[in-house]
Design a protein around this motif. Sequence first.
Motif, short mmCIF file in Angstrom:
data_model
loop_
_atom_site.label_atom_id
_atom_site.label_comp_id
_atom_site.label_asym_id
_atom_site.label_seq_id
_atom_site.Cartn_x
_atom_site.Cartn_y
_atom_site.Cartn_z
N HIS A 82 7.53 -0.50 10.15
CA HIS A 82 7.95 0.86 10.52
C HIS A 82 7.41 1.16 11.92
O HIS A 82 6.23 0.97 12.19
CB HIS A 82 7.38 1.89 9.53
N MET A 163 -0.16 -5.34 -6.22
CA MET A 163 -0.52 -4.47 -5.10
C MET A 163 -1.57 -3.42 -5.49
O MET A 163 -2.12 -2.74 -4.63
CB MET A 163 0.73 -3.76 -4.56
N LYS A 224 17.99 6.17 -3.18
CA LYS A 224 16.66 5.92 -3.75
C LYS A 224 16.45 6.89 -4.92
O LYS A 224 17.01 7.99 -4.94
CB LYS A 224 15.56 6.15 -2.71
P1 NAD Z 1 6.04 0.00 1.09
O1 NAD Z 1 7.16 -0.92 1.42
O2 NAD Z 1 4.70 -0.24 1.67
O3 NAD Z 1 5.86 0.05 -0.51
C1 NAD Z 1 6.99 0.14 -1.35
C2 NAD Z 1 6.56 0.60 -2.72
O4 NAD Z 1 7.72 0.68 -3.56
C3 NAD Z 1 5.61 -0.38 -3.41
O5 NAD Z 1 4.75 0.35 -4.26
C4 NAD Z 1 6.57 -1.25 -4.21
O6 NAD Z 1 5.95 -1.91 -5.29
C5 NAD Z 1 7.54 -0.18 -4.70
N1 NAD Z 1 8.83 -0.73 -5.10
C6 NAD Z 1 9.60 -1.60 -4.42
N2 NAD Z 1 10.72 -1.89 -5.13
C7 NAD Z 1 10.62 -1.18 -6.30
C8 NAD Z 1 11.46 -1.03 -7.45
N3 NAD Z 1 12.62 -1.71 -7.54
N4 NAD Z 1 11.06 -0.19 -8.44
C9 NAD Z 1 9.90 0.49 -8.34
N5 NAD Z 1 9.08 0.40 -7.28
C10 NAD Z 1 9.43 -0.42 -6.28
O7 NAD Z 1 6.58 1.45 1.43
P2 NAD Z 1 5.75 2.76 1.81
O8 NAD Z 1 5.57 2.80 3.28
O9 NAD Z 1 4.58 2.89 0.93
O10 NAD Z 1 6.83 3.89 1.46
C11 NAD Z 1 7.16 4.17 0.12
C12 NAD Z 1 8.39 5.07 0.11
O11 NAD Z 1 8.09 6.30 0.75
C13 NAD Z 1 9.60 4.48 0.87
O12 NAD Z 1 10.77 4.76 0.13
C14 NAD Z 1 9.60 5.27 2.17
O13 NAD Z 1 10.87 5.34 2.76
C15 NAD Z 1 9.14 6.63 1.65
N6 NAD Z 1 8.59 7.53 2.65
C16 NAD Z 1 8.85 8.85 2.48
C17 NAD Z 1 8.37 9.77 3.39
C18 NAD Z 1 8.63 11.24 3.17
O14 NAD Z 1 8.35 12.03 4.06
N7 NAD Z 1 9.09 11.64 2.03
C19 NAD Z 1 7.63 9.33 4.49
C20 NAD Z 1 7.34 7.97 4.63
C21 NAD Z 1 7.82 7.07 3.69
#
Ligand code: NAD
Length: 319
Positions: A82, A163, A224
Amino acid sequence: MIIVPEKEIAGLMTPQAAFEAVEKVFGAMARGDAYNFPVVREALGEGRQYGFKSGLDRVGAVLGVKAGGYFPGNAGRGIPNHQSTVYLFDPDSGKPTAVVGGNLLTALRTAAAAAISIDRLARKDAKVLGIVGAGHQSAFQLRAAAMVRGFEKVIAWNYHPEMLPKLGEVAAEIGLPFEAVALDRMVEAAVIITITSSPAASLMDAHVAPGTHLACMGTDTVGKQEVEPALLARATVFTDELAQSVTLGEAQHAVAAGLIGESDITEIGKVINGDHPGRTDDDQLTLFDGTGVGLQDLAVAASVVDLARAAGSAIEVDF
Ligand code: NAD
């Protein structure tokens, strides 16, 4: 113009400062003093995504844009997948005022949003924090949540269980016992944060006890989904921005299924401004749909610029 490079942010910005900046701008949004511009998001091919989140806070005098995206090849280059940068402008003249690294700020402002929802909506006596997810954002979420309630234990579930120990280390750092659990054990939690990139619901209605506060933070895109839509039908639902909640937030699914409508969702800024009571009884399920808005990014970036100036570490350039 001020430049605050990414490497300086950790030494300047705190979770508390992010909390204050985001809470202020959520209040401004609900009063109509601040608004987000339409989001631009483009697929660049080979899994790369790029986009722009922007907005104007008239009262806070903040105008700007976060340009950022996801570059899956970066891990192999030793840099985060990112990548984002915030650009701020003078709202009166349009002149650029600052360029600020946006990577750490994104995590801090996202965790701040969840913490604000916990602070405003969770039961005061909440003792067990549940976390669904263990990726990059989860550690920030845990640290920010621990600022606003006296949690005594953290329980967590992740689709990729390998993780979870890393999240356990963060819990240990802040002195909280940590247990990896099956999803049905989430009924023990008074607050549950979901922070995954899941394409389908993991947390089901049966996994959540009455009186819980849920902060659904992972769903920020069409397609999502983290929780069963029945949970939104059962809950009093809050969000950062209504337009995003019903189109690309967690509420998109419950709205599409006809379980809830726009009028069932309240912007949390109304609670912050005292225009909505928030939680009204201990058995009420509350749910915050944190979709992530550009004004959050601008608010924390403006805060970092102030902190850099105060610390004497701001890099000034003629532009
Ligand atoms: P990351 O890639 O570091 O982690 C992904 C997480 O999702 C892990 O816990 C992984 O095990 C889980 N995961 C992956 N595939 C899965 C599945 N099929 N079923 C269940 N869980 C699954 O990502 P991150 O940086 O921790 O971000 C997590 C989420 O938060 C992403 O969707 C990202 O876009 C979102 N996000 C939202 C905001 C917001 O403001 N709302 C801001 C930043 C990130």
